[in-house]
Design an enzyme around this catalytic site. Structure first.
Site, mmCIF file in Angstrom:
data_model
loop_
_atom_site.group_PDB
_atom_site.id
_atom_site.type_symbol
_atom_site.label_atom_id
_atom_site.label_comp_id
_atom_site.label_asym_id
_atom_site.label_seq_id
_atom_site.Cartn_x
_atom_site.Cartn_y
_atom_site.Cartn_z
ATOM 1 N N VAL A 1 -14.453 9.167 10.186
ATOM 2 C CA VAL A 1 -14.828 7.743 10.186
ATOM 3 C C VAL A 1 -14.382 6.997 11.447
ATOM 4 C CG1 VAL A 1 -14.953 7.397 7.685
ATOM 5 C CG2 VAL A 1 -12.773 7.043 8.881
ATOM 6 N N LEU B 1 -21.163 5.705 12.411
ATOM 7 C CA LEU B 1 -22.017 6.437 11.481
ATOM 8 C C LEU B 1 -23.247 5.577 11.189
ATOM 9 C CD1 LEU B 1 -22.012 8.932 9.445
ATOM 10 C CD2 LEU B 1 -21.119 7.307 7.783
ATOM 11 N N LEU C 1 -12.577 5.010 1.414
ATOM 12 C CA LEU C 1 -11.325 5.620 0.936
ATOM 13 C C LEU C 1 -10.703 6.538 1.987
ATOM 14 C CD1 LEU C 1 -12.588 4.643 -1.791
ATOM 15 C CD2 LEU C 1 -11.709 6.728 -2.831
ATOM 16 N N TYR D 1 0.854 4.078 8.511
ATOM 17 C CA TYR D 1 0.073 3.900 7.283
ATOM 18 C C TYR D 1 0.132 2.443 6.812
ATOM 19 C CZ TYR D 1 -1.610 4.763 2.525
ATOM 20 O OH TYR D 1 -2.328 4.738 1.363
ATOM 21 N N TYR E 1 -14.329 -10.050 8.725
ATOM 22 C CA TYR E 1 -15.770 -9.757 8.611
ATOM 23 C C TYR E 1 -16.395 -10.611 7.498
ATOM 24 C CZ TYR E 1 -16.710 -5.936 11.882
ATOM 25 O OH TYR E 1 -16.935 -5.197 13.014
ATOM 26 N N THR F 1 -0.739 6.691 -7.943
ATOM 27 C CA THR F 1 -1.738 7.274 -8.840
ATOM 28 C C THR F 1 -1.551 8.781 -8.852
ATOM 29 O OG1 THR F 1 -3.253 5.489 -8.248
ATOM 30 C CG2 THR F 1 -4.216 7.397 -9.322
#
Length: 317
Positions: free
Chosen positions: A61, A65, A75, A147, A161, A177
């Site tokens: 990414v 694209l 994600l 991160y 945006y 999770t």
């Protein structure tokens, strides 16, 4: 049945991404799964290969694209300390350049876009439990910063945006999770403890094990994703998604030993730098706005996770 959409899931071969792909396919949508396999795994999506409504593209990414889709779930990003500290520059690029590229695509297509943000934007919180209004306590130059700050910057981009280009955004802050398809060596506490217990290895606890975490089972989380994506356009987030049930790390280790019938012993090592002492979501906003809260208890979710890792380890033997 609801309108069938074409949906892009970046990081779709990862732990959360693959479960999201499953859910969207089951709802009748067409899914384009994008992953560069930095931390994703072909095994997670192999059951979907050959499904006429599923397409896989190997792509990073951080490069632009060009696709035609109606919704985007972003994600893509390594999410465990072992992985994101392995190549911290690439981690920041994935969060920031990835967000810019996906937002650019959403702008061109005029489509709704979801950002998988993280509770790490709160850093080592001085407010407990954490609400969405808390700005966080983050070290900008530490080993976890690639991160934490990458995800914080991505949130900034999403809201800019939204304000500047009127893009429909949905930002979820994900708390711990767990579940099937976690990587056995990703350094996350649930996979660590379950794999160590199944192998009969000593269970490694950082510090005294008094630090707390809240554990949300993956199916509950994916339900939250879908509800947020389908919520009215004025619901932008950020919105906490996680399980408010709080457990100490030591309690989790003891539960893993009990449920696996392991003879593993606890072993204590030094706490890593900037490791948060408390992590618990306030999910009032998710309850009120999405009618969402987790309903799978820790024991039930752990039992499913243990079965997955038990099978995975027996295949390797």
């Amino acid at each position: 049945m609801a309108h069938q959409k074409s949906i892009l899931v970046t990081g779709g071969a990862g732990f959360l991404g693959s479960h999201l792909c499953d859910r969207l396919i089951a709802q009748g949508h067409e899914v384009i799964c994008l992953d560069n396999f930095f931390t994703g795994n072909k095994r997670n999506i192999e059951h979907l290969i050959g499904n006429p409504r599923f397409e896989f593209i190997r792509h990073d990414v951080t490069f632009p694209l060009y696709l035609e889709v109606e919704e985007i779930y972003n994600l893509a990003c390594p999410a465990s300390p072992v992985n994101y500290q392995h190549d911290p520059v690439q981690t920041t690029k994935t969060s920031v350049h990835g967000a810019i590229n996906m937002l650019g695509l959403a702008k061109r297509l005029r489509c709704r876009i979801f950002q998988a943000s993280t509770s790490e934007v709160y850093g080592d919180p001085s407010v407990h439990p954490q609400t969405e209004g808390y700005w966080g306590n983050v070290n900008p130059i530490g080993p976890r910063s690639c991160y934490d700050e990458g995800k914080r910057c991505a949130e900034t981009l999403f809201f800019d945006y939204h304000r500047q280009h009127n893009i429909e955004i949905k930002v979820a802050r994900i708390f711990n999770t767990y579940g099937p398809r976690m990587h056995p060596n990703d350094g996350r506490v649930v996979s660590n403890f379950v794999v160590q217990a199944l192998k009969g290895d000593p269970i490694t606890i950082y510090g005294e094990g008094k630090q707390t975490r809240s554990f949300c089972y993956v199916d509950d989380l994916i339900e939250g994703f879908v509800r947020l994506m389908n919520s009215p356009s004025d619901v932008t987030g950020p919105i906490n998604l996680g399980n408010p049930g709080e457990f100490t790390i030591k309690e989790l280790a003891e539960l893993a030993i009990e449920m696996t019938g392991s003879k593993s012993k606890l072993t204590y090592v030094a706490l890593p730098q900037d490791d948060p002492q408390q992590r618990q979501p306030d999910i009032s906003l998710a309850k009120k706005t999405l009618g969402w809260e987790p309903n799978i208890p820790l024991r039930e979710g752990l039992a499913r996770t243990i079965r997955y890792f038990d099978k995975l380890l027996s295949e390797k033997d």
